[in-house]
Enzyme design. Structure first.
Site, PDB file in Angstrom:
ATOM      1  N   LYS A  13       0.832  -1.217   0.000  1.00 49.37           N
ATOM      2  CA  LYS A  13       0.000   0.000   0.000  1.00 49.37           C
ATOM      3  C   LYS A  13       0.862   1.261   0.000  1.00 49.37           C
ATOM      4  O   LYS A  13       0.611   2.186  -0.760  1.00 49.37           O
ATOM      5  CB  LYS A  13      -0.929   0.027   1.234  1.00 49.37           C
ATOM      6  N   ARG A  88      -8.603   1.128  10.087  1.00 47.50           N
ATOM      7  CA  ARG A  88      -8.203  -0.255  10.347  1.00 47.50           C
ATOM      8  C   ARG A  88      -9.221  -0.968  11.230  1.00 47.50           C
ATOM      9  O   ARG A  88      -9.030  -2.140  11.540  1.00 47.50           O
ATOM     10  CB  ARG A  88      -6.864  -0.262  11.061  1.00 47.50           C
ATOM     11  N   ARG A 122      11.782  -6.539   4.087  1.00 52.81           N
ATOM     12  CA  ARG A 122      11.672  -5.086   3.966  1.00 52.81           C
ATOM     13  C   ARG A 122      12.755  -4.386   4.794  1.00 52.81           C
ATOM     14  O   ARG A 122      13.030  -4.772   5.923  1.00 52.81           O
ATOM     15  CB  ARG A 122      10.286  -4.639   4.441  1.00 52.81           C
ATOM     16  N   ARG A 155      12.392  -2.537  10.440  1.00 58.11           N
ATOM     17  CA  ARG A 155      11.438  -2.035  11.438  1.00 58.11           C
ATOM     18  C   ARG A 155      11.249  -3.088  12.527  1.00 58.11           C
ATOM     19  O   ARG A 155      11.203  -4.276  12.243  1.00 58.11           O
ATOM     20  CB  ARG A 155      10.081  -1.766  10.757  1.00 58.11           C
ATOM     21  N   ARG A 166       0.729  -8.865  13.699  1.00 57.20           N
ATOM     22  CA  ARG A 166       0.074  -7.892  12.806  1.00 57.20           C
ATOM     23  C   ARG A 166      -0.922  -8.578  11.878  1.00 57.20           C
ATOM     24  O   ARG A 166      -1.973  -8.030  11.561  1.00 57.20           O
ATOM     25  CB  ARG A 166       1.126  -7.134  11.995  1.00 57.20           C
TER      26      ARG A 166
HETATM   27  P1  AMP Z   1       1.725   0.584   9.029  1.00 54.70           P
HETATM   28  O1  AMP Z   1       2.933   1.381   8.682  1.00 54.70           O
HETATM   29  O2  AMP Z   1       0.486   1.028   8.304  1.00 54.70           O
HETATM   30  O3  AMP Z   1       1.968  -0.908   8.916  1.00 54.70           O
HETATM   31  O4  AMP Z   1       1.415   0.871  10.573  1.00 54.70           O
HETATM   32  C1  AMP Z   1       2.370   0.569  11.574  1.00 54.70           C
HETATM   33  C2  AMP Z   1       1.713   0.482  12.939  1.00 54.70           C
HETATM   34  O5  AMP Z   1       1.134   1.753  13.275  1.00 54.70           O
HETATM   35  C3  AMP Z   1       0.576  -0.508  13.054  1.00 54.70           C
HETATM   36  O6  AMP Z   1       1.025  -1.840  13.282  1.00 54.70           O
HETATM   37  C4  AMP Z   1      -0.155   0.064  14.277  1.00 54.70           C
HETATM   38  O7  AMP Z   1       0.549  -0.196  15.476  1.00 54.70           O
HETATM   39  C5  AMP Z   1      -0.059   1.558  14.018  1.00 54.70           C
HETATM   40  N1  AMP Z   1      -1.191   2.024  13.183  1.00 54.70           N
HETATM   41  C6  AMP Z   1      -1.116   2.508  11.915  1.00 54.70           C
HETATM   42  N2  AMP Z   1      -2.334   2.843  11.440  1.00 54.70           N
HETATM   43  C7  AMP Z   1      -3.208   2.556  12.446  1.00 54.70           C
HETATM   44  C8  AMP Z   1      -4.609   2.657  12.581  1.00 54.70           C
HETATM   45  N3  AMP Z   1      -5.382   3.108  11.569  1.00 54.70           N
HETATM   46  N4  AMP Z   1      -5.167   2.271  13.761  1.00 54.70           N
HETATM   47  C9  AMP Z   1      -4.408   1.830  14.780  1.00 54.70           C
HETATM   48  N5  AMP Z   1      -3.078   1.677  14.712  1.00 54.70           N
HETATM   49  C10 AMP Z   1      -2.462   2.048  13.562  1.00 54.70           C
END
Ligand code: AMP
Length: 208
Positions: A13, A88, A122, A155, A166
Site C-alpha cells: 500500500k 483499520r 523489507r 522495522r 500484525r
Molecule cells: P503501518 O505502517 O500502516 O503498517 O502501521 C504501523 C503500525 O502503526 C501498526 O502496526 C499500528 O501499530 C499503528 N497504526 C497505523 N495505522 C493505524 C490505525 N489506523 N489504527 C491503529 N493503529 C495504527
C-alpha cells in the site's frame, strides 16, 4: 479523488501510494508514517505509541481518529487524499464517514505466504521512510539508502513475532472492512502480487 488503501500489512500500500500520489496530485497520508514521525521526534504522542507499534498491536481508536481528523483539515487534503493504513477498524471507518466522503476504497489482495516474504525482507531508511526489499527492490549498495547514504534498518514490527501478530490483528479487526466497503459499493479489488509498476498501472486503469 478521495481514496482509502486497504489490505494486509506488506501488500505494498505504501509503495503504491507513494507513486499514485504523483499520478493523482493528492497527498499520501499514512497513519503508520505519522506515528513513526512522532516516535522519531519523541513527541508526547510518539512516546505514548512507541511500544504499541513495536508489538504490532493497534493504537487506540480515539488517538488514531483524532490524528487523522487533524491531518484531513490541512489545506493539501482539500482536493483529495490517499489514506494508507486508515481506517483499520469499523469504529475508525464510521468516524471517517463523519469526516469526509470517499470516492473509492482500493483493496490490495495478497496471500499470506507472499505477505510474510515481503515483510521479512523489507528494509527502511529511518530518516526518510523510503522502503526497499532485499530481493525485490534492493538498494544500489547493500544496506545503504540510495539518496541519503544512511544505513537501512529493519522495522521492529517487521521481525517475525510482530509480523505474526500484525497478521492476526489484520484478520480480526481490519479484514471486516472489506465487506463494510463492498456493501457501500466503494470497493475495488487489486491483485497486489505483481511488481509495483504493474500494480500502479492496474490501479490507474481501475480508477479510470
Ligand atoms: P503501518 O505502517 O500502516 O503498517 O502501521 C504501523 C503500525 O502503526 C501498526 O502496526 C499500528 O501499530 C499503528 N497504526 C497505523 N495505522 C493505524 C490505525 N489506523 N489504527 C491503529 N493503529 C495504527
Amino acid at each position: 479523488m478521495r481514496l482509502v488503501f486497504l489490505g494486509p500489512p506488506g501488500a505494498g500500500k505504501g509503495t503504491i501510494a507513494a507513486k499514485a500520489k504523483e499520478v493523482f496530485s493528492i497527498p499520501h497520508i499514512s497513519t503508520g508514517d505519522l506515528f513513526r514521525e512522532n516516535i522519531r521526534k519523541e513527541t508526547e504522542l510518539g512516546l505514548r505509541v512507541k511500544s504499541i507499534l513495536a508489538s504490532g498491536d493497534l493504537v487506540p481508536d480515539e488517538v488514531t481518529i483524532a490524528m487523522v481528523d487533524q491531518r484531513l483539515r490541512e489545506d493539501d487534503a482539500i482536493k483529495g487524499f490517499i489514506l494508507d493504513g486508515f481506517p483499520r477498524t469499523i469504529a475508525q471507518a464510521d468516524a471517517l464517514a463523519d469526516m469526509s466522503g470517499l470516492d473509492r476504497v482500493v483493496n490490495f489482495v495478497l496471500d499470506k505466504e507472499a505477505i510474510v516474504r515481503r515483510l521479512s525482507g523489507r528494509r527502511v531508511c529511518k530518516s526518510t521512510g523510503r522502503t526497499y526489499h532485499i530481493l525485490y527492490n534492493p538498494p544500489k549498495v547493500d544496506g545503504i539508502d540510495d539518496e541519503t547514504g544512511e544505513p537501512l534498518i529493519q522495522r521492529d514490527d517487521d521481525k517475525e513475532e510482530a509480523i505474526r501478530n500484525r497478521l492476526d490483528v489484520y484478520e480480526a479487526s481490519t479484514a471486516p472492512l472489506i465487506a463494510y466497503y463492498r456493501e457501500k459499493g466503494l470497493l475495488v479489488d487489486i491483485d497486489a502480487s505483481p511488481s509495483p509498476d504493474e500494480v500502479l498501472k492496474a490501479l490507474v486503469e481501475a480508477l479510470g
